[in-house]
Design a protein around this motif. Sequence first.
Motif, PDB file in Angstrom:
ATOM      1  N   ASP A  19      35.214  15.349  50.254  1.00 47.28           N
ATOM      2  CA  ASP A  19      35.755  16.554  49.621  1.00 47.28           C
ATOM      3  C   ASP A  19      36.408  16.269  48.268  1.00 47.28           C
ATOM      4  O   ASP A  19      36.777  17.205  47.551  1.00 47.28           O
ATOM      5  CB  ASP A  19      36.810  17.213  50.522  1.00 47.28           C
ATOM      6  CG  ASP A  19      36.276  17.632  51.874  1.00 47.28           C
ATOM      7  OD1 ASP A  19      35.126  18.132  51.926  1.00 47.28           O
ATOM      8  OD2 ASP A  19      37.006  17.475  52.878  1.00 47.28           O
ATOM      9  N   ALA A  20      36.561  15.003  47.914  1.00 45.69           N
ATOM     10  CA  ALA A  20      37.299  14.630  46.700  1.00 45.69           C
ATOM     11  C   ALA A  20      36.751  15.273  45.423  1.00 45.69           C
ATOM     12  O   ALA A  20      37.546  15.756  44.601  1.00 45.69           O
ATOM     13  CB  ALA A  20      37.361  13.111  46.561  1.00 45.69           C
ATOM     14  N   PRO A  21      35.439  15.308  45.191  1.00 45.14           N
ATOM     15  CA  PRO A  21      34.962  15.941  43.958  1.00 45.14           C
ATOM     16  C   PRO A  21      35.354  17.419  43.847  1.00 45.14           C
ATOM     17  O   PRO A  21      35.765  17.882  42.782  1.00 45.14           O
ATOM     18  CB  PRO A  21      33.444  15.767  44.014  1.00 45.14           C
ATOM     19  CG  PRO A  21      33.233  14.557  44.878  1.00 45.14           C
ATOM     20  CD  PRO A  21      34.332  14.639  45.904  1.00 45.14           C
ATOM     21  N   GLU A  22      35.247  18.144  44.957  1.00 46.02           N
ATOM     22  CA  GLU A  22      35.642  19.560  44.941  1.00 46.02           C
ATOM     23  C   GLU A  22      37.145  19.710  44.702  1.00 46.02           C
ATOM     24  O   GLU A  22      37.583  20.593  43.958  1.00 46.02           O
ATOM     25  CB  GLU A  22      35.330  20.233  46.280  1.00 46.02           C
ATOM     26  CG  GLU A  22      33.890  20.520  46.560  1.00 46.02           C
ATOM     27  CD  GLU A  22      33.767  21.154  47.931  1.00 46.02           C
ATOM     28  OE1 GLU A  22      33.459  22.356  47.975  1.00 46.02           O
ATOM     29  OE2 GLU A  22      33.996  20.457  48.944  1.00 46.02           O
ATOM     30  N   ALA A  24      39.162  17.637  43.117  1.00 41.21           N
ATOM     31  CA  ALA A  24      39.442  17.342  41.706  1.00 41.21           C
ATOM     32  C   ALA A  24      39.025  18.517  40.820  1.00 41.21           C
ATOM     33  O   ALA A  24      39.747  18.884  39.882  1.00 41.21           O
ATOM     34  CB  ALA A  24      38.727  16.065  41.283  1.00 41.21           C
ATOM     35  N   ARG A  25      37.902  19.129  41.131  1.00 49.58           N
ATOM     36  CA  ARG A  25      37.404  20.241  40.313  1.00 49.58           C
ATOM     37  C   ARG A  25      38.388  21.403  40.271  1.00 49.58           C
ATOM     38  O   ARG A  25      38.647  21.961  39.213  1.00 49.58           O
ATOM     39  CB  ARG A  25      36.047  20.716  40.848  1.00 49.58           C
ATOM     40  CG  ARG A  25      35.419  21.845  40.030  1.00 49.58           C
ATOM     41  CD  ARG A  25      34.108  22.349  40.632  1.00 49.58           C
ATOM     42  NE  ARG A  25      34.171  22.667  42.041  1.00 49.58           N
ATOM     43  CZ  ARG A  25      34.746  23.763  42.561  1.00 49.58           C
ATOM     44  NH1 ARG A  25      35.318  24.641  41.777  1.00 49.58           N
ATOM     45  NH2 ARG A  25      34.731  23.974  43.866  1.00 49.58           N
ATOM     46  N   PRO A  44      42.171  13.760  38.200  1.00 47.50           N
ATOM     47  CA  PRO A  44      40.744  13.427  38.200  1.00 47.50           C
ATOM     48  C   PRO A  44      40.276  12.941  39.575  1.00 47.50           C
ATOM     49  O   PRO A  44      41.078  12.768  40.494  1.00 47.50           O
ATOM     50  CB  PRO A  44      40.650  12.311  37.160  1.00 47.50           C
ATOM     51  CG  PRO A  44      41.995  11.664  37.200  1.00 47.50           C
ATOM     52  CD  PRO A  44      42.972  12.778  37.488  1.00 47.50           C
ATOM     53  N   LEU A  45      39.004  12.711  39.674  1.00 39.98           N
ATOM     54  CA  LEU A  45      38.379  12.300  40.926  1.00 39.98           C
ATOM     55  C   LEU A  45      39.089  11.106  41.569  1.00 39.98           C
ATOM     56  O   LEU A  45      39.305  11.090  42.780  1.00 39.98           O
ATOM     57  CB  LEU A  45      36.892  11.967  40.687  1.00 39.98           C
ATOM     58  CG  LEU A  45      36.109  11.490  41.901  1.00 39.98           C
ATOM     59  CD1 LEU A  45      36.130  12.540  43.015  1.00 39.98           C
ATOM     60  CD2 LEU A  45      34.681  11.151  41.501  1.00 39.98           C
ATOM     61  N   ILE A  73      38.932  26.659  47.893  1.00 41.61           N
ATOM     62  CA  ILE A  73      39.753  27.463  46.991  1.00 41.61           C
ATOM     63  C   ILE A  73      41.153  26.908  46.806  1.00 41.61           C
ATOM     64  O   ILE A  73      41.857  27.296  45.877  1.00 41.61           O
ATOM     65  CB  ILE A  73      39.834  28.936  47.442  1.00 41.61           C
ATOM     66  CG1 ILE A  73      40.523  29.059  48.800  1.00 41.61           C
ATOM     67  CG2 ILE A  73      38.450  29.561  47.440  1.00 41.61           C
ATOM     68  CD1 ILE A  73      40.883  30.493  49.165  1.00 41.61           C
ATOM     69  N   GLY A  74      41.577  26.014  47.703  1.00 37.66           N
ATOM     70  CA  GLY A  74      42.929  25.480  47.591  1.00 37.66           C
ATOM     71  C   GLY A  74      43.186  24.374  48.580  1.00 37.66           C
ATOM     72  O   GLY A  74      42.275  23.904  49.268  1.00 37.66           O
TER      73      GLY A  74
END
Length: 168
Positions: A19-22, A24-25, A44-45, A73-74
């Motif tokens: 889930d880390a990329p989401e 960070a986004r 960041p990632l 979303i959060g």
Amino acid sequence: MLKPFTTERLAICQFQIQDAPELARISDTPAVSQWMAFMEGGFPLEKAEALIANQNETKEYFFAVRLPDGTLIGAMGVIDHPDGTIEVGCWFGVDHQGKGFASEALRATLDQIAADPTLAPRHVFAETRPDNAASIWLLTKTGFYATGRPGPRPNRIEFALRQPTSYT
């Protein structure tokens, strides 16, 4: 710490490393990161990966808040402090602020804590920056009150949870 749970509009479960990329986004923007002490300098990632990977070691647990279609979303945070207190907090992506998601997720998280016999008797608190009007409003709306004490992190104020133990 908490098992996955749902609300009327949300699905909430502990973050996994994938889930880390989401994370960070939705978090690596000044409109979000400026309010979080651990996001100073951005999120960041690499920071998202570290936050997720170290949950069991730090006893700082983070939960993905998703819409029914799976959109992240959060995030909800539940910190198991060594003194026996529990700290809660949250942040939401800019596109999902002001829509009641934070109060829905926070209330449901508090209900999960209250339903767990090992967590229910423990003191629950939160902190926020004194200039974060949205966070102060959210906390007071969901049953917290300002204690007049500083929070554990610099430039933060503490809020304690009022009783009773049901917040929905």
